[in-house]
Design a protein around this motif. Structure first.
Motif, PDB file in Angstrom:
ATOM      1  N   VAL A  20      70.858  16.451  13.823  1.00  0.00           N
ATOM      2  CA  VAL A  20      69.733  16.491  12.879  1.00  0.00           C
ATOM      3  C   VAL A  20      68.581  15.596  13.335  1.00  0.00           C
ATOM      4  N   GLY A  21      68.790  14.828  14.411  1.00  0.00           N
ATOM      5  CA  GLY A  21      67.712  14.017  14.977  1.00  0.00           C
ATOM      6  C   GLY A  21      67.677  12.585  14.501  1.00  0.00           C
ATOM      7  N   LEU A  22      68.660  12.153  13.700  1.00  0.00           N
ATOM      8  CA  LEU A  22      68.644  10.796  13.170  1.00  0.00           C
ATOM      9  C   LEU A  22      68.806   9.744  14.261  1.00  0.00           C
ATOM     10  N   LEU A  23      69.776   9.923  15.141  1.00  0.00           N
ATOM     11  CA  LEU A  23      70.006   8.932  16.195  1.00  0.00           C
ATOM     12  C   LEU A  23      68.801   8.833  17.114  1.00  0.00           C
ATOM     13  N   ASP A  24      68.251   9.969  17.492  1.00  0.00           N
ATOM     14  CA  ASP A  24      67.090   9.980  18.389  1.00  0.00           C
ATOM     15  C   ASP A  24      65.912   9.238  17.752  1.00  0.00           C
ATOM     16  N   TYR A  25      65.638   9.533  16.491  1.00  0.00           N
ATOM     17  CA  TYR A  25      64.501   8.916  15.818  1.00  0.00           C
ATOM     18  C   TYR A  25      64.708   7.406  15.652  1.00  0.00           C
ATOM     19  N   ALA A  26      65.911   7.006  15.250  1.00  0.00           N
ATOM     20  CA  ALA A  26      66.187   5.586  15.054  1.00  0.00           C
ATOM     21  C   ALA A  26      66.038   4.814  16.361  1.00  0.00           C
ATOM     22  N   ILE A  27      66.499   5.394  17.462  1.00  0.00           N
ATOM     23  CA  ILE A  27      66.393   4.738  18.764  1.00  0.00           C
ATOM     24  C   ILE A  27      64.932   4.584  19.173  1.00  0.00           C
ATOM     25  N   GLY A  70      62.976  10.123   5.952  1.00  0.00           N
ATOM     26  CA  GLY A  70      64.382  10.481   6.138  1.00  0.00           C
ATOM     27  C   GLY A  70      65.217   9.300   6.581  1.00  0.00           C
ATOM     28  N   LEU A  71      64.656   8.479   7.486  1.00  0.00           N
ATOM     29  CA  LEU A  71      65.376   7.298   7.962  1.00  0.00           C
ATOM     30  C   LEU A  71      65.584   6.309   6.828  1.00  0.00           C
ATOM     31  N   ILE A  72      64.553   6.112   6.001  1.00  0.00           N
ATOM     32  CA  ILE A  72      64.663   5.191   4.864  1.00  0.00           C
ATOM     33  C   ILE A  72      65.722   5.683   3.884  1.00  0.00           C
ATOM     34  N   TYR A  73      65.666   6.968   3.563  1.00  0.00           N
ATOM     35  CA  TYR A  73      66.651   7.529   2.632  1.00  0.00           C
ATOM     36  C   TYR A  73      68.072   7.438   3.207  1.00  0.00           C
ATOM     37  N   ALA A  74      68.183   7.696   4.506  1.00  0.00           N
ATOM     38  CA  ALA A  74      69.506   7.627   5.143  1.00  0.00           C
ATOM     39  C   ALA A  74      70.056   6.208   5.089  1.00  0.00           C
ATOM     40  N   PHE A  85      80.718   8.027   6.289  1.00  0.00           N
ATOM     41  CA  PHE A  85      79.466   7.289   6.437  1.00  0.00           C
ATOM     42  C   PHE A  85      78.459   8.092   7.261  1.00  0.00           C
ATOM     43  N   PHE A  86      78.900   8.597   8.405  1.00  0.00           N
ATOM     44  CA  PHE A  86      77.991   9.346   9.268  1.00  0.00           C
ATOM     45  C   PHE A  86      77.580  10.675   8.634  1.00  0.00           C
ATOM     46  N   ILE A  87      78.492  11.313   7.907  1.00  0.00           N
ATOM     47  CA  ILE A  87      78.139  12.559   7.230  1.00  0.00           C
ATOM     48  C   ILE A  87      77.069  12.295   6.170  1.00  0.00           C
ATOM     49  N   ILE A  88      77.233  11.207   5.421  1.00  0.00           N
ATOM     50  CA  ILE A  88      76.286  10.891   4.356  1.00  0.00           C
ATOM     51  C   ILE A  88      74.887  10.633   4.909  1.00  0.00           C
ATOM     52  N   ILE A  89      74.789   9.779   5.928  1.00  0.00           N
ATOM     53  CA  ILE A  89      73.459   9.469   6.462  1.00  0.00           C
ATOM     54  C   ILE A  89      72.884  10.669   7.218  1.00  0.00           C
ATOM     55  N   GLY A  90      73.753  11.441   7.881  1.00  0.00           N
ATOM     56  CA  GLY A  90      73.288  12.623   8.607  1.00  0.00           C
ATOM     57  C   GLY A  90      72.748  13.691   7.673  1.00  0.00           C
ATOM     58  N   VAL A  91      73.484  13.966   6.595  1.00  0.00           N
ATOM     59  CA  VAL A  91      73.053  14.976   5.626  1.00  0.00           C
ATOM     60  C   VAL A  91      71.775  14.519   4.919  1.00  0.00           C
ATOM     61  N   THR A  92      71.720  13.233   4.554  1.00  0.00           N
ATOM     62  CA  THR A  92      70.526  12.711   3.876  1.00  0.00           C
ATOM     63  C   THR A  92      69.285  12.876   4.747  1.00  0.00           C
ATOM     64  N   PHE A  93      69.402  12.498   6.025  1.00  0.00           N
ATOM     65  CA  PHE A  93      68.265  12.629   6.942  1.00  0.00           C
ATOM     66  C   PHE A  93      67.928  14.102   7.161  1.00  0.00           C
ATOM     67  N   GLY A  94      68.943  14.922   7.368  1.00  0.00           N
ATOM     68  CA  GLY A  94      68.729  16.343   7.640  1.00  0.00           C
ATOM     69  C   GLY A  94      68.040  17.062   6.494  1.00  0.00           C
ATOM     70  N   LEU A  95      68.428  16.741   5.246  1.00  0.00           N
ATOM     71  CA  LEU A  95      67.789  17.357   4.089  1.00  0.00           C
ATOM     72  C   LEU A  95      66.327  16.937   3.977  1.00  0.00           C
ATOM     73  N   THR A  96      66.070  15.665   4.275  1.00  0.00           N
ATOM     74  CA  THR A  96      64.705  15.138   4.125  1.00  0.00           C
ATOM     75  C   THR A  96      63.750  15.743   5.149  1.00  0.00           C
ATOM     76  N   VAL A  97      64.201  15.911   6.385  1.00  0.00           N
ATOM     77  CA  VAL A  97      63.315  16.419   7.440  1.00  0.00           C
ATOM     78  C   VAL A  97      63.361  17.945   7.551  1.00  0.00           C
ATOM     79  N   GLY A  98      64.203  18.576   6.768  1.00  0.00           N
ATOM     80  CA  GLY A  98      64.260  20.032   6.773  1.00  0.00           C
ATOM     81  C   GLY A  98      65.182  20.636   7.810  1.00  0.00           C
ATOM     82  N   GLY A 100      74.552  24.495   3.242  1.00  0.00           N
ATOM     83  CA  GLY A 100      75.813  23.997   3.767  1.00  0.00           C
ATOM     84  C   GLY A 100      76.166  24.594   5.113  1.00  0.00           C
ATOM     85  N   LYS A 101      75.663  25.807   5.364  1.00  0.00           N
ATOM     86  CA  LYS A 101      75.936  26.462   6.636  1.00  0.00           C
ATOM     87  C   LYS A 101      75.361  25.671   7.805  1.00  0.00           C
ATOM     88  N   ASP A 102      74.207  25.025   7.586  1.00  0.00           N
ATOM     89  CA  ASP A 102      73.604  24.226   8.658  1.00  0.00           C
ATOM     90  C   ASP A 102      74.508  23.049   9.027  1.00  0.00           C
TER      91      ASP A 102
END
Length: 503
Positions: A102-109, A257-261, A307-320, A325-327
């Motif tokens: 979902v791009g969370l790790l890339d963006y945070a880095i 998305g990062l803040i929400y995650a 933990f990773f599912i929660i932050i991943g889903v939160t970021f993914g929903l925020t950035v689209g 659930g299929k995604d």
């Protein structure tokens, strides 16, 4: 043609020998066949060993026999599906892979490095590189070129940024502030090996955590100093032009998305902490604690997964990136697809270890090896340091950390247990040796990629350039880690929750 130096010729030999080794899957199939033959030879001479725990005399059982053939055929599926690291690693990758897709790790880095103050830039690059192993091999590909670009933008030599990022992600691979897939993988193999001697022994992913956390900060300082004191003076001022700008396009609402995650992740951690602290918590042991064993420790992998599912889903929903659930299922499936080669390799590794254990050769080697080391009085930290150096050099021939540990663990963990060392302590010694020398072996699969990045900024860069820039990190990290393990050993600092060098 300029005559090659001694060191370059040595590297040529290492590369030539290493290239003759078969694919890891075929290597372990070959070792399994070798184990069958060796067990037969030992059985011919009626070899046996007294089990150190029970006192029972164990004969070396031949796999070339009716009993052996029955074991090979009837245990093959159980060896594979019951191999401890398989489930642990795949479960971890479900969560970590989701955050990566979902791009969370890339963006945070990216944001961590780009927002760093100039005087902390070098240390930030090494720090982020070390923590990047949460993304496994992705960190080795992502962080170094990004660090090179950042160094270039602030007027510093891009190769200094590249090497600092690669040193953190490659040589600092085993350290982290968090429980990573590496911890689960190695702990599973260690448990399999330890149970050769003690069937109740379990090595958890938390058993090296304290040491890993301290290593992050110590290596960050060392890596930063090596970069500024050795690498940048060697490189001098950069006079070239960047060949191609990196794609810095960001996802919409990525910052939000990062803040929400982060909020979601911290809320989850708080919930787990409260659950552990409440009286009669289902996550604590009968005494109300989490040591030496508790549902909390036993369930650490699912807790980390959530933990990773929660932050991943939160970021993914925020950035689209996640619209249904299929995604989520798709991203998790893609992360497991990337593990296909590992799953295939595990099949061969599981058979080899099962044959090794069933034949009793592991116990024989452990007991006799420990007796030999005791007879020559080669024990203590001298033995541990010797083992670290041996493993560091072995990395020049076998670069896969899991494959190498699958070979070493069934021999050295039982052997060192016979000398009174905890298997998690032996695992620490292995990890620092394997990790520190990754970046200087020509067989490291990402060496070619890093060399290609180097040539973007210096077209004359070659393997000699690569080795000369990375070797100071390897030497410094290895020496630092040896000193650190000695401090933990002699001061009596636990390596993880309730884990000390001696059993």
């Amino acid at each position: 043609m300029k005559k090659k130096g001694v060191f370059q010729r040595f590297l040529d030999v290492v590369e030539k020998v290493g290239n003759k080794l078969p694919d890891p899957f075929m290597l372990f199939l070959g070792l399994a066949v070798l184990m069958i033959i060796v067990s037969w030879i030992f059985n011919l001479f009626n070899a046996s060993v007294d089990h150190p725990g029970t006192g029972e005399t164990l004969p070396i059982r031949s796999l070339i026999s009716g009993e052996g053939l029955e074991f090979i055929l009837t245990s093959m599926l159980d060896n594979f599906t019951g191999f401890a690291p398989l489930g642990l690693v795949l479960v971890m990758m479900l969560g970590i892979g989701l955050t990566e897709r979902v791009g969370l790790l890339d963006y945070a880095i990216r944001k961590t490095i780009l927002k760093s103050p100039p005087f902390l830039l070098t240390y930030t690059v090494v720090f982020v590189g070390i923590l990047g192993n949460l993304a496994s091999d992705a960190a080795v590909v992502l962080i170094p070129p990004l660090a090179a670009l950042v160094f270039y933008k602030v007027g510093r030599h891009p190769l200094a940024g590249l090497t600092a990022g690669f040193a953190g992600a490659g040589a600092g691979f085993t350290a982290n502030l968090f429980i990573a897939g590496t911890d689960a993988l190695l702990a599973g193999i260690s448990t399999e090996a330890a149970q050769i001697i003690d069937e109740s022994m379990i090595v958890t992913p938390l058993d090296n955590w304290y040491f890993n956390v301290v290593s992050v900060f110590v290596l960050t300082i060392v890596g930063g100093l090596v970069t500024s004191k050795f690498i940048e003076p060697r490189l001098g001022k950069y006079e070239g032009d960047i060949v191609e700008e990196e794609n810095t396009e960001e996802l919409p609402n990525a910052k939000k998305g990062l803040i929400y995650a982060m909020i979601a992740g911290l809320s989850y951690i708080a919930l787990v902490a409260v659950t552990v602290l409440v009286p009669n918590s289902p996550l604590t042991n009968d005494d109300g604690g989490i040591l030496p064993s508790s549902p909390f420790l036993s369930g650490i992998i699912p807790l980390v997964l959530f933990f990773f599912i929660i932050i991943g889903v939160t970021f993914g929903l925020t950035v689209g990136k996640i619209k249904s659930g299929k995604d989520i299922t798709t991203y998790m499936s893609e992360s497991i697809k990337d593990m296909a080669s590992y799953i295939v390799l595990v099949f061969a590794i599981a058979q080899f270890i099962a044959y090794f254990n069933w034949s009793n050769l592991g116990t024989w080697l452990a007991v006799n090896g420990a007796d030999f080391l005791t007879s020559i009085n080669f024990t203590g930290m001298g033995l541990i340091i010797g083992y670290i150096i041996f493993t560091a050099f072995l990395n020049f021939l076998i670069t896969s950390g899991s494959a190498k540990w699958a070979i070493e663990a069934p021999i050295f963990i039982p052997m060192f247990m016979q000398l009174g060392y905890h298997p998690a302590f032996t695992q620490v010694a292995y990890r620092i040796a394997d990790s520190s020398s990754n970046i200087v072996t020509p067989l490291f699969p990402y060496m070619v990629i890093i060399l290609a990045f180097m040539q973007r900024y210096d077209k004359k860069a070659s393997i000699g350039t690569y080795i000369s820039l990375m070797l100071p990190y390897t030497i410094s990290f290895l020496i630092t880690w040896i000193i650190l393990i000695m401090i933990f050993y002699y001061v009596g600092i636990p390596f993880g929750p309730g884990i000390y060098p001696h059993l």
